[in-house]
Design a protein around this motif. Structure first.
Motif, short mmCIF file in Angstrom:
data_model
loop_
_atom_site.label_atom_id
_atom_site.label_comp_id
_atom_site.label_asym_id
_atom_site.label_seq_id
_atom_site.Cartn_x
_atom_site.Cartn_y
_atom_site.Cartn_z
N THR A 9 8.54 1.64 -9.56
CA THR A 9 9.86 2.21 -9.27
C THR A 9 10.53 1.35 -8.21
OG1 THR A 9 9.15 3.62 -7.44
CG2 THR A 9 8.91 4.51 -9.66
N ALA A 10 11.76 1.73 -7.88
CA ALA A 10 12.51 1.01 -6.84
C ALA A 10 12.11 1.44 -5.44
CB ALA A 10 14.01 1.22 -7.03
N GLY A 11 11.06 2.24 -5.30
CA GLY A 11 10.57 2.61 -3.97
C GLY A 11 11.04 3.98 -3.53
N GLY A 12 10.36 4.51 -2.51
CA GLY A 12 10.72 5.82 -1.99
C GLY A 12 11.95 5.77 -1.11
N GLU A 13 12.43 6.95 -0.76
CA GLU A 13 13.61 7.04 0.11
C GLU A 13 13.23 6.62 1.52
OE1 GLU A 13 16.91 10.33 1.59
OE2 GLU A 13 15.66 10.72 -0.16
N ARG A 14 13.95 5.67 2.05
CA ARG A 14 13.61 5.10 3.35
C ARG A 14 14.40 5.80 4.45
NH1 ARG A 14 13.93 -1.24 4.15
NH2 ARG A 14 15.63 -0.91 2.71
N PRO A 15 13.75 6.19 5.55
CA PRO A 15 14.48 6.74 6.68
C PRO A 15 15.56 5.78 7.16
CG PRO A 15 12.12 7.09 6.96
CD PRO A 15 12.29 6.19 5.78
N ALA A 16 16.76 6.29 7.39
CA ALA A 16 17.89 5.43 7.68
C ALA A 16 17.78 4.72 9.03
CB ALA A 16 19.19 6.25 7.64
N PHE A 50 6.85 0.18 -0.80
CA PHE A 50 7.53 -0.45 -1.93
C PHE A 50 6.77 -1.65 -2.47
CE2 PHE A 50 11.12 -3.33 -3.43
CZ PHE A 50 11.04 -2.84 -4.74
N LEU A 51 6.66 -2.73 -1.70
CA LEU A 51 6.17 -3.98 -2.26
C LEU A 51 4.73 -3.89 -2.76
CD1 LEU A 51 7.68 -6.58 0.25
CD2 LEU A 51 8.59 -5.82 -1.95
N VAL A 52 3.82 -3.35 -1.95
CA VAL A 52 2.42 -3.28 -2.37
C VAL A 52 2.22 -2.26 -3.49
CG1 VAL A 52 0.08 -2.69 -1.62
CG2 VAL A 52 1.52 -4.16 -0.18
N PRO A 53 2.75 -1.03 -3.39
CA PRO A 53 2.61 -0.11 -4.53
C PRO A 53 3.26 -0.64 -5.80
CG PRO A 53 3.25 1.10 -2.56
CD PRO A 53 3.37 -0.36 -2.23
N LEU A 54 4.39 -1.34 -5.67
CA LEU A 54 5.04 -1.91 -6.85
C LEU A 54 4.14 -2.93 -7.51
CD1 LEU A 54 7.66 -2.12 -8.56
CD2 LEU A 54 8.33 -4.01 -7.06
N ALA A 55 3.50 -3.78 -6.72
CA ALA A 55 2.60 -4.79 -7.29
C ALA A 55 1.43 -4.14 -8.02
CB ALA A 55 2.09 -5.71 -6.19
N ASP A 56 0.82 -3.13 -7.40
CA ASP A 56 -0.30 -2.44 -8.05
C ASP A 56 0.15 -1.80 -9.36
OD1 ASP A 56 -2.61 -2.82 -6.41
OD2 ASP A 56 -1.75 -1.50 -4.90
N GLN A 74 9.54 -10.78 -4.50
CA GLN A 74 9.07 -9.45 -4.15
C GLN A 74 8.31 -8.77 -5.29
OE1 GLN A 74 12.12 -7.05 -2.32
NE2 GLN A 74 12.16 -8.32 -0.50
N ALA A 75 8.07 -9.50 -6.36
CA ALA A 75 7.25 -8.98 -7.47
C ALA A 75 5.90 -9.68 -7.41
CB ALA A 75 7.94 -9.20 -8.80
N PHE A 76 5.08 -9.31 -6.44
CA PHE A 76 3.82 -9.99 -6.20
C PHE A 76 2.91 -9.99 -7.43
CE2 PHE A 76 4.12 -8.29 -1.57
CZ PHE A 76 5.09 -9.23 -1.28
N GLU A 81 -5.81 -7.86 0.61
CA GLU A 81 -6.28 -6.65 -0.08
C GLU A 81 -5.70 -6.57 -1.49
OE1 GLU A 81 -6.35 -4.15 4.14
OE2 GLU A 81 -4.84 -3.74 2.60
N LEU A 82 -4.43 -6.92 -1.62
CA LEU A 82 -3.78 -6.89 -2.93
C LEU A 82 -4.40 -7.92 -3.86
CD1 LEU A 82 -1.48 -5.46 -4.41
CD2 LEU A 82 0.07 -7.22 -3.57
N ARG A 83 -4.69 -9.10 -3.34
CA ARG A 83 -5.31 -10.15 -4.17
C ARG A 83 -6.69 -9.69 -4.66
NH1 ARG A 83 -4.04 -14.53 -1.65
NH2 ARG A 83 -3.05 -15.67 -3.35
#
Length: 388
Positions: free
Chosen positions: A58-65, A80-86, A109-111, A154-156
């Motif tokens: 997804t495009a990520g969760g709602e970020r605190p402003a 966002f970035l790590v969960p998106l990659a997984d 940003q698409a690891f 960790e992602l690798r």
């Protein structure tokens, strides 16, 4: 002919630069496909018939402003970035198996694109839609750099080659930088090719009232991009005030996708719409007020238009610094700017020639860099190297 798989996040600003490159490769007879969690977004930009392989994400969760600095960076990576990659990795693997590309072109940003390619022994190129990290923004903050390194390691382990060493944000084979040193400054990272902005045709802006534009007045375009609707209300209201104070000599065009401003029907001084046809308007405006998003900045400077930049978060402060250092605009504080200060910055970029001269210099460099055709040639050369 070779096959090229573009792996992108579901973000318009990251897909747009790749669209022109993919179109150029297709025009040269190559096979081109996409992998993205939102195929509709890709097809809306690349064409209804663009082949898109499905994947999760997804495009990520709602970020605190109010997140800024290191906390904003931590949120970006952890939420966002790590969960998106997984989430994307299984779909990317399936797309590679089905499409059999010669080269994977992975957004910075698409690891998952880079790490899956590494695991499979495929060459991959980075599509760098921002130049913020080229200068080693976190090199002087060892704790931040170490934390980022740990997350990537960790992602690798999970989706890449555990024995790999390349940073998935910077391909050792080819990193396409959609800018030039005249704006971004020099970089010592290997395999970076400055190709300038990839400017391609956008969907037609049907129904836009082109006759509204007044040739006797300067025109100012205001945009905070597509990902900042949650924080833009106050700033846009200050823009309205500053522009109305100059209505005798300035027209304002404001993109307000979040509907934070009251409608202004039949207003001859301000045009407020959810979406504006940015590229064709940039051929007709005299200044841009924006959040220092990389795409908006580069598209404005491609047209030689000076800027007032109000960075919000993420890479915006770095890109704003590039604009100021290059002399092509003025920086204001997003959270604290007032209409008088914003108006004074606008008056400067509109009427003092130095910023326009600097913007024209960058425009010349951008156009000389070659854009999408040169990027496509670099990708062809990478594919050819792997077949020798």
């Amino acid at each position: 002919m070779s096959g090229f798989l573009f792996v992108v996040p579901p973000l318009v600003g990251h897909i747009n630069p790749a669209v022109g490159v993919a179109a150029e490769l297709g025009a040269r007879g190559h096979r081109v496909a996409w992998d993205c969690p939102d195929g509709d977004v890709v097809r809306g930009l690349a064409g209804a018939h663009a082949p898109v392989f499905p994947c999760a994400g997804t495009a990520g969760g709602e970020r605190p402003a109010d997140l800024r600095g290191a906390e904003a960076l931590r949120f970006l990576w952890e939420w966002f970035l790590v969960p998106l990659a997984d989430a994307m990795a299984p779909g990317v693997r399936a797309a590679v198996d089905a499409f059999r590309p010669a080269v994977v072109v992975a957004d910075q940003q698409a690891f998952a694109g880079a790490l899956v390619a590494e695991r499979l022994g495929l060459p991959w190129a980075t599509s760098a839609t921002t130049s913020a990290e080229f200068g080693g923004a976190y090199d002087g903050v060892p704790k931040v750099a170490a934390w980022l390194g740990d997350r990537l390691a960790e992602l690798r382990e999970r989706i890449g080659n555990p024995d790999g060493t390349a940073d998935p944000r910077f391909s050792p084979h080819l990193t396409l930088a959609f800018t030039t040193p005249e704006l971004a400054g020099p970089t010592d990272r290997p395999a970076v090719r400055h190709v300038g902005p990839s400017i391609s045709a956008r969907p037609a802006a049907e129904g836009f009232p082109w006759e509204w534009l007044d040739p006797s007045r300067d025109r100012v375009l205001v945009s905070l991009g597509t990902a900042n609707t949650d924080v833009g209300g106050r700033f846009l209201a200050e823009c309205v005030s500053a522009l109305r104070e100059r209505a005798d000599r300035v027209q304002g065009l404001i993109a307000d996708p979040g509907g934070t401003l009251p409608p202004a029907p039949d207003d001859k001084d301000l045009l407020i719409l959810p979406v504006l046809p940015q590229l064709p308007l940039l051929e007709r405006v005299d200044a841009v007020v924006c959040h220092a998003g990389h795409n908006t900045v580069c598209e404005a400077l491609w047209h030689g238009v000076p800027l007032v930049v109000a960075p919000i978060r993420d890479d915006h402060p770095v890109i704003a610094g590039q604009v100021v250092d290059a002399g092509a605009g003025i920086r204001v504080r997003f959270g604290r700017v007032t209409a008088p200060k914003l108006g004074a910055a606008l008056d400067t970029v509109l009427h003092e020639p130095a910023h326009r001269t600097a913007a024209a210099r960058i425009r010349t460099a951008f156009r000389a860099a070659g854009g999408a055709p040169v990027a496509a040639t670099h990708l062809e050369e990478l594919a050819a190297e792997e077949t020798r």
